[in-house]
Design a protein around this motif. Sequence first.
Motif, PDB file in Angstrom:
ATOM      1  N   GLU A 129     -18.636   8.897 -26.956  1.00  8.64           N
ATOM      2  CA  GLU A 129     -17.605   9.896 -27.274  1.00  8.64           C
ATOM      3  C   GLU A 129     -16.254   9.244 -27.526  1.00  8.64           C
ATOM      4  O   GLU A 129     -15.565   9.552 -28.492  1.00  8.64           O
ATOM      5  CB  GLU A 129     -17.456  10.853 -26.083  1.00  8.64           C
ATOM      6  N   GLN A 151     -16.239   7.515 -30.830  1.00  2.33           N
ATOM      7  CA  GLN A 151     -16.066   8.474 -31.929  1.00  2.33           C
ATOM      8  C   GLN A 151     -14.626   8.970 -32.019  1.00  2.33           C
ATOM      9  O   GLN A 151     -14.094   9.160 -33.115  1.00  2.33           O
ATOM     10  CB  GLN A 151     -17.003   9.666 -31.741  1.00  2.33           C
ATOM     11  N   GLU A 200     -12.140   8.709 -35.241  1.00  8.68           N
ATOM     12  CA  GLU A 200     -11.508   9.886 -35.814  1.00  8.68           C
ATOM     13  C   GLU A 200     -10.000   9.690 -35.925  1.00  8.68           C
ATOM     14  O   GLU A 200      -9.382   9.997 -36.937  1.00  8.68           O
ATOM     15  CB  GLU A 200     -11.825  11.090 -34.930  1.00  8.68           C
ATOM     16  N   VAL A 258     -23.043  10.810 -37.331  1.00 10.83           N
ATOM     17  CA  VAL A 258     -23.981  10.470 -36.259  1.00 10.83           C
ATOM     18  C   VAL A 258     -25.396  10.645 -36.792  1.00 10.83           C
ATOM     19  O   VAL A 258     -25.765  11.718 -37.250  1.00 10.83           O
ATOM     20  CB  VAL A 258     -23.767  11.363 -35.021  1.00 10.83           C
ATOM     21  N   THR A 281     -23.922   1.502 -28.506  1.00  7.86           N
ATOM     22  CA  THR A 281     -23.506   1.727 -29.893  1.00  7.86           C
ATOM     23  C   THR A 281     -24.282   0.900 -30.915  1.00  7.86           C
ATOM     24  O   THR A 281     -24.406  -0.311 -30.773  1.00  7.86           O
ATOM     25  CB  THR A 281     -22.011   1.360 -30.042  1.00  7.86           C
TER      26      THR A 281
END
Length: 422
Positions: free
Chosen positions: A237, A240, A244, A252, A266
């Motif tokens: 999370e 990501q 972003e 994903v 990852t």
Amino acid sequence: MKKTLKAIRGMSDILPQQSSSWTKLEHSIASVLNLYAYREIRLPIVEKADVFQRSIGDQTDIVQKEMYSFADKNGDFITLRPEGTAGCVRAALENSLLQQIPQRLWYMGPMFRHERPQRGRQRQFHQVGVEFFGSGAPEADAELILLTRRLWSELGIRDLRLEINSLGDANSRKQYKEKLVSYFSRHLDKLDEESVLRLQKNPLRILDSKNPSLRYIISRAPSLIDSLDEQSRLHFEKFQNILEKYGINAVVNPRLVRGLDYYNGTVFEWITEELGSQGTVCAGGRYDNLVELMGGSAVPAIGLAMGLERLLELQSLQNPLDAPLTTDLYICATENDLDDEALKFAELLRDSYPHLSIQLHASEGKLKARLKKADRSGARVAILIGEDEIRENQVTVKPLRTRAEQTTCSISELEEVLGRFL
Ligand code: ATP
Ligand code: MG
């Protein structure tokens, strides 16, 4: 007639008209890596077979089918490297590089895999590998993504899709494998032979199957993301969120797995639609347990590998105007007896114009034949040296790629004259 010798299937020559794009690509990659303070390590192309067998995994395509392994004259079992990470970890441990972490390393060179040659798949191909040892943080994962994004923009490469996934920790992966085996066992009739084998040995790899008729059954398989352990979920999370924040669009893909056993957490791939079915130009992931597995202490790490052939092909599709290196000057005497003078003059010019590429005429012949060679050399300008020129301390400058007239000038005027034609 003697039979001519041929290169080994799947191993190609990089010819002079291609090599300048290789050099350019290699320089751009090296300079972006330097920008992120990664340091180059040069590794042997051959390692003991154990280096790969222990790390990559017994049941992977590479170890099962693709390795060039043979006994050398001492009877030692050795392997042409199929990838760089295992050798890099071996070298880092052997040279105590991991006593100081973080340690950011990269390397470049040929890799060897005995697979079926096709577009985007050779048996000798080239990779740049990047390894970041000593950080288990999602920021390290993001650094590799930011670095590669910067590289694509430096190379003028567009429209790559970033796919990401998390493989979780060993425990969650084990649980997921069980779910997967039970799912695929219920659909045995829809699997191909390879996948049935993988079901017993390495079920995760079924997700990576290239067989289009399996696509549907794979798409309905349980998703790895749903089985993630808490820590891997939080890590993913955070990763990501960073992407972003930096405007990086990541998709994903819960079916994304890697072909080597040592990955966890990852994983990612940069993919293009423009190269047919071998569209992954860069692939990477975390391998937090590999250093320990290879005899070191526990050092988390993440790395990636880019396929240079695929990057070059994509670059040439997206920027077809990139010209190969050309010769600037062709230095030519007008007759055989003056060839020595031409050689002397060419050396003088190389002293004065170190940025030019200067080719010397190198065969006997009449003026007409000499001029023909000059033209065929691709050089932009010929410099002709005849008896008159030598006596008057002059040269004749003949533009080869424009209609401009040739002109005879003194040596002191040469720079200005060349400036008009080059
Ligand atoms: P695949 O599942 O397609 O065989 P892989 O998992 O074997 O992929 P990696 O080991 O991750 O591939 O290799 C990283 C990158 O190296 C690939 O994304 C690709 O760009 C390049 N590469 C791998 N194998 C080859 C090959 N045989 N020929 C050319 N490039 C290759
Ligand atoms: Mg492969």
